[in-house]
Every structure is written in C-alpha cells, then in structure tokens.
Motif scaffolding. Structure first.
Motif, PDB file in Angstrom:
ATOM      1  N   LEU A  28      56.802  43.862  55.228  1.00  0.00           N
ATOM      2  CA  LEU A  28      56.437  42.614  55.926  1.00  0.00           C
ATOM      3  C   LEU A  28      56.610  41.570  54.997  1.00  0.00           C
ATOM      4  O   LEU A  28      57.097  40.304  55.613  1.00  0.00           O
ATOM      5  N   TRP A  29      56.289  41.536  53.685  1.00  0.00           N
ATOM      6  CA  TRP A  29      56.336  40.386  52.593  1.00  0.00           C
ATOM      7  C   TRP A  29      57.912  40.086  52.391  1.00  0.00           C
ATOM      8  O   TRP A  29      58.297  39.206  52.037  1.00  0.00           O
ATOM      9  N   GLY A  30      58.661  41.285  52.096  1.00  0.00           N
ATOM     10  CA  GLY A  30      59.901  41.203  51.792  1.00  0.00           C
ATOM     11  C   GLY A  30      61.098  40.889  52.694  1.00  0.00           C
ATOM     12  O   GLY A  30      62.151  40.171  52.263  1.00  0.00           O
ATOM     13  N   GLY A  46      57.767  48.742  65.285  1.00  0.00           N
ATOM     14  CA  GLY A  46      56.335  48.590  64.931  1.00  0.00           C
ATOM     15  C   GLY A  46      55.782  48.560  63.547  1.00  0.00           C
ATOM     16  O   GLY A  46      54.809  49.245  63.533  1.00  0.00           O
ATOM     17  N   PHE A  47      56.571  47.921  62.797  1.00  0.00           N
ATOM     18  CA  PHE A  47      55.787  47.848  61.181  1.00  0.00           C
ATOM     19  C   PHE A  47      54.882  46.876  61.250  1.00  0.00           C
ATOM     20  O   PHE A  47      54.150  46.671  60.453  1.00  0.00           O
ATOM     21  N   PHE A  48      54.391  46.275  62.631  1.00  0.00           N
ATOM     22  CA  PHE A  48      53.312  45.642  62.756  1.00  0.00           C
ATOM     23  C   PHE A  48      52.185  46.214  63.290  1.00  0.00           C
ATOM     24  O   PHE A  48      51.013  45.762  63.329  1.00  0.00           O
ATOM     25  N   TYR A  49      52.307  47.519  63.866  1.00  0.00           N
ATOM     26  CA  TYR A  49      51.383  48.279  64.253  1.00  0.00           C
ATOM     27  C   TYR A  49      50.220  48.753  63.254  1.00  0.00           C
ATOM     28  O   TYR A  49      48.892  48.889  63.570  1.00  0.00           O
ATOM     29  N   HIS A  50      50.852  49.333  62.350  1.00  0.00           N
ATOM     30  CA  HIS A  50      50.085  50.089  61.484  1.00  0.00           C
ATOM     31  C   HIS A  50      50.163  49.609  60.087  1.00  0.00           C
ATOM     32  O   HIS A  50      51.237  49.716  59.455  1.00  0.00           O
ATOM     33  N   ILE A  51      49.342  48.543  59.659  1.00  0.00           N
ATOM     34  CA  ILE A  51      49.375  47.798  58.392  1.00  0.00           C
ATOM     35  C   ILE A  51      48.235  48.158  57.365  1.00  0.00           C
ATOM     36  O   ILE A  51      47.285  48.485  57.419  1.00  0.00           O
ATOM     37  N   ALA A  56      47.939  44.420  48.774  1.00  0.00           N
ATOM     38  CA  ALA A  56      48.380  43.065  49.015  1.00  0.00           C
ATOM     39  C   ALA A  56      47.694  42.146  47.897  1.00  0.00           C
ATOM     40  O   ALA A  56      46.566  42.152  47.922  1.00  0.00           O
ATOM     41  N   ARG A  57      48.418  41.298  47.044  1.00  0.00           N
ATOM     42  CA  ARG A  57      47.800  40.227  46.730  1.00  0.00           C
ATOM     43  C   ARG A  57      47.245  39.120  47.628  1.00  0.00           C
ATOM     44  O   ARG A  57      47.755  39.098  48.595  1.00  0.00           O
ATOM     45  N   ARG A  58      46.436  38.070  47.255  1.00  0.00           N
ATOM     46  CA  ARG A  58      45.936  37.215  47.801  1.00  0.00           C
ATOM     47  C   ARG A  58      47.100  36.169  48.423  1.00  0.00           C
ATOM     48  O   ARG A  58      46.888  36.257  49.739  1.00  0.00           O
ATOM     49  N   ARG A  59      47.989  35.961  47.836  1.00  0.00           N
ATOM     50  CA  ARG A  59      49.087  35.383  48.288  1.00  0.00           C
ATOM     51  C   ARG A  59      49.871  35.951  49.516  1.00  0.00           C
ATOM     52  O   ARG A  59      50.086  35.458  50.418  1.00  0.00           O
ATOM     53  N   GLN A  60      50.162  36.999  49.239  1.00  0.00           N
ATOM     54  CA  GLN A  60      50.699  37.955  50.272  1.00  0.00           C
ATOM     55  C   GLN A  60      49.919  38.369  51.186  1.00  0.00           C
ATOM     56  O   GLN A  60      50.467  37.961  52.465  1.00  0.00           O
ATOM     57  N   PHE A  61      48.668  38.479  51.052  1.00  0.00           N
ATOM     58  CA  PHE A  61      47.659  38.661  52.245  1.00  0.00           C
ATOM     59  C   PHE A  61      47.587  37.594  53.342  1.00  0.00           C
ATOM     60  O   PHE A  61      47.826  37.605  54.312  1.00  0.00           O
ATOM     61  N   ALA A  82      37.805  43.800  47.711  1.00  0.00           N
ATOM     62  CA  ALA A  82      38.303  42.339  48.202  1.00  0.00           C
ATOM     63  C   ALA A  82      38.010  42.184  49.839  1.00  0.00           C
ATOM     64  O   ALA A  82      38.090  41.358  50.274  1.00  0.00           O
ATOM     65  N   SER A  83      37.354  43.219  50.389  1.00  0.00           N
ATOM     66  CA  SER A  83      36.959  43.212  51.693  1.00  0.00           C
ATOM     67  C   SER A  83      36.317  41.869  52.177  1.00  0.00           C
ATOM     68  O   SER A  83      36.507  41.270  53.473  1.00  0.00           O
TER      69      SER A  83
END
Length: 89
Positions: A28-30, A46-51, A56-61, A82-83
């Motif tokens: 997703l990031w790359g 379906g890469f958006f289905y199970h994540i 992930a770092r804060r900026r990536q998140f 970090a939840s």
C-alpha cells in the motif's frame, strides 16, 4: 544493443507475484501512489481487505488511511503500543 524492461512494462501476474512477498503495508505504501494501473491492480487483488498496520510508522499510517476504503476492510491489525493514537484516527 542493450535490452531492458521498465517496471511499467511488467505483466500483471509478475506484479502480483512480487506483491505476495511484501507486507500489506509495504504494498500500500510503496505502490498505490505510483500509477493508476498499480492502484487498480492492488484494489482488484484485495490488498485492501486484510491489512496489518502494526509496523507502519505514523506518517505511513496516516497516508495509508487517506486512500483506504474503510468499508472494504475485512481485518485490520494495529500496534498495541500505539493503538490509542491509531484508534483515534
């Protein structure tokens, strides 16, 4: 004479195989911000289905959350440390 192949010229099956070796965060990031073709391929497969955003770092998140369709997510893993920050987003 030098023969070479650009990343854009790779067939979809090769890209899908490549993505299978990466985490959902890395895919997703790359790749989603590069080309519309890649975003469509990632969405269709379906890469958006199970994540898993636990690493992930804060900026990536924050960036990944902007282009995710929250209604399409079937499972989401976040970092327990970090939840509180992640859940507020």
């Amino acid at each position: 004479m030098t023969l070479f192949t650009c990343f854009d010229n790779l067939p979809d099956l090769v890209l899908i195989e490549l993505f299978s070796y990466l985490s959902s965060t890395d895919v997703l990031w790359g790749f989603t911000r590069l080309k519309d073709r890649l975003t469509m391929l990632i969405t269709e497969r379906g890469f958006f289905y199970h994540i898993n955003l636990s690493f992930a770092r804060r900026r990536q998140f924050n960036t990944i959350l902007r282009f995710l369709s929250l209604n399409d997510i079937q499972s989401l893993v976040i970092d327990s440390d970090a939840s509180s920050l992640q859940l507020t987003r």
